[in-house]
Scaffold this motif. Structure first.
Motif, PDB file in Angstrom:
ATOM      1  N   PRO A   1       0.899  -1.304   0.094  1.00 39.20           N
ATOM      2  CA  PRO A   1       0.149   0.163  -0.199  1.00 39.20           C
ATOM      3  C   PRO A   1       0.854   1.329   0.031  1.00 39.20           C
ATOM      4  CG  PRO A   1      -0.020  -1.006   2.088  1.00 39.20           C
ATOM      5  CD  PRO A   1       0.754  -2.224   1.086  1.00 39.20           C
ATOM      6  N   THR A   2       0.542   2.305  -0.866  1.00 37.77           N
ATOM      7  CA  THR A   2       1.147   3.432  -0.941  1.00 37.77           C
ATOM      8  C   THR A   2       0.242   4.734  -0.526  1.00 37.77           C
ATOM      9  OG1 THR A   2       0.603   3.871  -3.242  1.00 37.77           O
ATOM     10  CG2 THR A   2       2.789   2.872  -2.712  1.00 37.77           C
ATOM     11  N   GLY A   3      -0.959   4.430  -0.372  1.00 38.82           N
ATOM     12  CA  GLY A   3      -1.914   5.439  -0.025  1.00 38.82           C
ATOM     13  C   GLY A   3      -3.474   4.763   0.471  1.00 38.82           C
ATOM     14  N   VAL A   4      -4.124   5.881   1.130  1.00 37.52           N
ATOM     15  CA  VAL A   4      -5.378   5.017   1.564  1.00 37.52           C
ATOM     16  C   VAL A   4      -6.551   6.287   1.331  1.00 37.52           C
ATOM     17  CG1 VAL A   4      -5.045   5.458   3.977  1.00 37.52           C
ATOM     18  CG2 VAL A   4      -6.801   3.795   3.144  1.00 37.52           C
ATOM     19  N   ARG A   5      -7.802   6.060   1.360  1.00 29.36           N
ATOM     20  CA  ARG A   5      -8.682   6.921   1.283  1.00 29.36           C
ATOM     21  C   ARG A   5     -10.265   6.294   1.504  1.00 29.36           C
ATOM     22  NH1 ARG A   5     -10.419   9.354  -4.843  1.00 29.36           N
ATOM     23  NH2 ARG A   5     -10.727   7.029  -5.722  1.00 29.36           N
ATOM     24  N   GLY A   6     -11.301   7.017   1.712  1.00 30.08           N
ATOM     25  CA  GLY A   6     -12.504   6.496   1.891  1.00 30.08           C
ATOM     26  C   GLY A   6     -12.905   6.182   0.736  1.00 30.08           C
TER      27      GLY A   6
ATOM     28  N   LEU B   1      -4.774  -4.865   7.813  1.00 32.50           N
ATOM     29  CA  LEU B   1      -3.662  -5.544   7.678  1.00 32.50           C
ATOM     30  C   LEU B   1      -2.776  -4.310   6.780  1.00 32.50           C
ATOM     31  CD1 LEU B   1      -0.834  -7.350   7.985  1.00 32.50           C
ATOM     32  CD2 LEU B   1      -1.931  -8.589   6.233  1.00 32.50           C
ATOM     33  N   PHE B   2      -3.612  -4.073   5.797  1.00 34.73           N
ATOM     34  CA  PHE B   2      -2.859  -3.117   4.580  1.00 34.73           C
ATOM     35  C   PHE B   2      -2.628  -1.861   5.446  1.00 34.73           C
ATOM     36  CE2 PHE B   2      -3.575  -6.379   1.685  1.00 34.73           C
ATOM     37  CZ  PHE B   2      -2.935  -6.094   0.628  1.00 34.73           C
ATOM     38  N   LEU B   3      -3.603  -1.603   6.284  1.00 34.56           N
ATOM     39  CA  LEU B   3      -3.589  -0.127   6.782  1.00 34.56           C
ATOM     40  C   LEU B   3      -2.397  -0.056   7.767  1.00 34.56           C
ATOM     41  CD1 LEU B   3      -4.648   2.856   7.147  1.00 34.56           C
ATOM     42  CD2 LEU B   3      -5.967   1.857   9.236  1.00 34.56           C
TER      43      LEU B   3
ATOM     44  N   LYS C   1       3.044   1.767   8.942  1.00 30.90           N
ATOM     45  CA  LYS C   1       4.519   1.377   9.400  1.00 30.90           C
ATOM     46  C   LYS C   1       5.457   2.136   8.340  1.00 30.90           C
ATOM     47  CE  LYS C   1       7.553  -2.738  10.481  1.00 30.90           C
ATOM     48  NZ  LYS C   1       8.488  -2.471   9.673  1.00 30.90           N
ATOM     49  N   ARG C   2       5.209   2.010   7.122  1.00 33.85           N
ATOM     50  CA  ARG C   2       5.966   2.550   6.003  1.00 33.85           C
ATOM     51  C   ARG C   2       5.826   4.210   6.156  1.00 33.85           C
ATOM     52  NH1 ARG C   2       6.422  -0.775   1.127  1.00 33.85           N
ATOM     53  NH2 ARG C   2       5.940   0.766  -0.329  1.00 33.85           N
ATOM     54  N   GLN C   3       4.757   4.749   6.298  1.00 35.35           N
ATOM     55  CA  GLN C   3       4.767   6.176   6.531  1.00 35.35           C
ATOM     56  C   GLN C   3       5.645   6.609   7.611  1.00 35.35           C
ATOM     57  OE1 GLN C   3       3.601   6.954   3.251  1.00 35.35           O
ATOM     58  NE2 GLN C   3       2.655   8.538   4.499  1.00 35.35           N
ATOM     59  N   PHE C   4       5.518   5.992   8.829  1.00 33.56           N
ATOM     60  CA  PHE C   4       6.208   6.427   9.874  1.00 33.56           C
ATOM     61  C   PHE C   4       7.721   6.159   9.796  1.00 33.56           C
ATOM     62  CE2 PHE C   4       7.868   5.842  14.247  1.00 33.56           C
ATOM     63  CZ  PHE C   4       7.048   6.738  15.076  1.00 33.56           C
ATOM     64  N   GLU C   5       8.197   5.113   9.302  1.00 30.92           N
ATOM     65  CA  GLU C   5       9.571   4.851   8.909  1.00 30.92           C
ATOM     66  C   GLU C   5       9.971   5.790   7.953  1.00 30.92           C
ATOM     67  OE1 GLU C   5       9.614   0.825   7.462  1.00 30.92           O
ATOM     68  OE2 GLU C   5       9.927  -0.135   9.489  1.00 30.92           O
TER      69      GLU C   5
ATOM     70  N   GLY D   1      -0.322  -4.601  14.596  1.00 30.67           N
ATOM     71  CA  GLY D   1      -1.562  -3.831  14.901  1.00 30.67           C
ATOM     72  C   GLY D   1      -1.154  -2.354  15.050  1.00 30.67           C
ATOM     73  N   ILE D   2      -2.320  -1.741  14.974  1.00 30.23           N
ATOM     74  CA  ILE D   2      -2.096  -0.188  15.185  1.00 30.23           C
ATOM     75  C   ILE D   2      -2.540   0.516  16.130  1.00 30.23           C
ATOM     76  CG2 ILE D   2      -3.352   2.192  14.058  1.00 30.23           C
ATOM     77  CD1 ILE D   2      -4.127   0.045  11.488  1.00 30.23           C
TER      78      ILE D   2
END
Length: 379
Positions: free
Chosen positions: A29-34, A220-222, A227-231, A365-366
């Protein structure tokens, strides 16, 4: 031209944000939206609902008790009453008479949508989903005629016909409809009805499993994206609203993702000096409650806040008290920011930063971390 109009029929639309991910070439995943709901989606849904309704009618007339229908029972009455009390305790004018039917609830929600902030309506819908009971597949002969009804759609019968490429229930319906249109006799023996009940039970089980798998996949995808965005030093910030309070924890709705999570005030939120307090309800004497929300009233929950919560339909005890949860917490950004005392109530709104945690030694987890409180949504 026939139209399946929710506003005319009073059908209830349980709005819920669904996550939509963008992926890279490796499927990460590189992005998420509704997921956006456009007018074309609504038009297609309208015709699908009408088709399912008319096919259900045809099955009942042609297959009698073997008709494969999808019924939806009324919501848990106690949970709905508790929901109304919760909203009224926070100053939201929710008509108790609206609980009598999907049409009444639809009218009340439409009125609230015209007057209330969108963020607050997201939470109202999330709370409303809790006392709702799931729809189920059943042969018509296993139910009383009054039980055929689909409560949320406010129609006397319903089925699933429009998606045979992804649901076995729709294939069963197609086979029954084909037999009826070809004037074939559909046996209604007790053995056949028993077998159809088993098919319905299998379809119910697989539909629930499919939903759980979809939810787990989204989480899981979120989590991977968080994790990727935080790193990458670009953590995801989002809006969270308090749904429920306990003496040591609270439930948040992450509005942008339609995701609910229970958060332990100390272990996961970084809070200290956590203190749950029973507040004064309008027009009620709470002098018998201690500062920590315990109560002598045997009809209230053990801690005076959440009451009974058995199963998804149980909801909150109708004797629910208004609670607050005070704690000392350090904002997630910037690093090293001084701790501050925050006070949470149901419907409190805050900005949070999402982190990832390892659950049970393996599962990702988140966890939300506090950033800042927003103004009260009801002001």
């Amino acid at each position: 031209k026939k139209r399946f109009d929710r506003n005319v029929g009073g059908a209830l639309a349980m709005k819920q944000t669904k996550m939509s991910f963008t992926l890279d070439s490796n499927g990460n995943p590189t992005g998420v939206r509704g997921y956006p709901i456009r007018n074309t989606n609504k038009t297609i849904e309208e015709y699908m609902l009408m088709a399912n309704f008319l096919v259900a009618q045809k099955l009942i007339l042609g297959a009698n008790k073997m008709a494969f229908i999808r019924h939806h029972p009324p919501p848990d009455a106690k949970g709905m009453v508790a929901l109304v009390q919760l909203l009224q305790n926070r100053g939201i004018d929710f008509d108790p008479a609206a609980l009598g039917s999907a049409a009444g609830l639809h009218a009340t929600l439409s009125r609230l949508e015209a007057d209330m902030p969108e963020l607050l309506m997201e939470l109202v819908y999330a709370l409303l989903r809790k006392p709702m009971k799931p729809a189920r597949y059943e042969p018509a002969g296993s139910l009383e005629q009054r039980e055929w009804r689909h409560w949320a759609l406010n129609i006397p019968y319903y089925t699933h016909f429009t998606s045979p490429i992804r649901r076995y229930a729709d294939i069963v319906v197609h086979r029954q409809l084909d037999a009826i249109l070809n004037n074939e006799v559909i046996s209604g023996s007790e053995d056949d009805l028993t077998e159809m009940k088993q098919v319905a039970s299998h379809c119910n089980e697989k539909k629930e499993a499919s939903k759980l798998a979809q939810d787990a996949s989204d989480k899981l995808f979120l989590a991977v994206l968080v994790k990727r965005q935080f790193e990458a030093n670009n953590p995801i910030q989002t809006v969270a609203i308090v749904q429920d309070l306990g003496p040591n924890s609270f439930q948040l709705l992450l509005v942008d993702f339609g995701l609910e999570m229970r958060v332990h005030a100390e272990r996961e939120f970084g809070g200290s000096a956590v203190r749950a307090t029973t507040l004064q309800e309008p027009g009620k004497d709470t002098s018998d409650s201690s500062a920590h929300g315990h109560t002598k009233d045997k009809n209230k929950g053990r801690n005076g806040n959440r009451g009974k919560q058995k199963g998804s339909g149980g909801g909150t005890d109708a004797k629910l008290q208004v609670m607050s949860l005070s704690m000392s917490v350090a904002p997630a950004l910037p690093a090293g920011a001084p701790r501050q005392t925050i006070v949470l109530q149901i419907l409190s709104c805050m900005d949070v930063v999402l982190h990832t945690t390892v659950v049970n030694g393996s599962r990702l987890g988140i966890t939300p971390r506090f950033l800042r409180l927003r103004e009260d949504l009801l002001q």
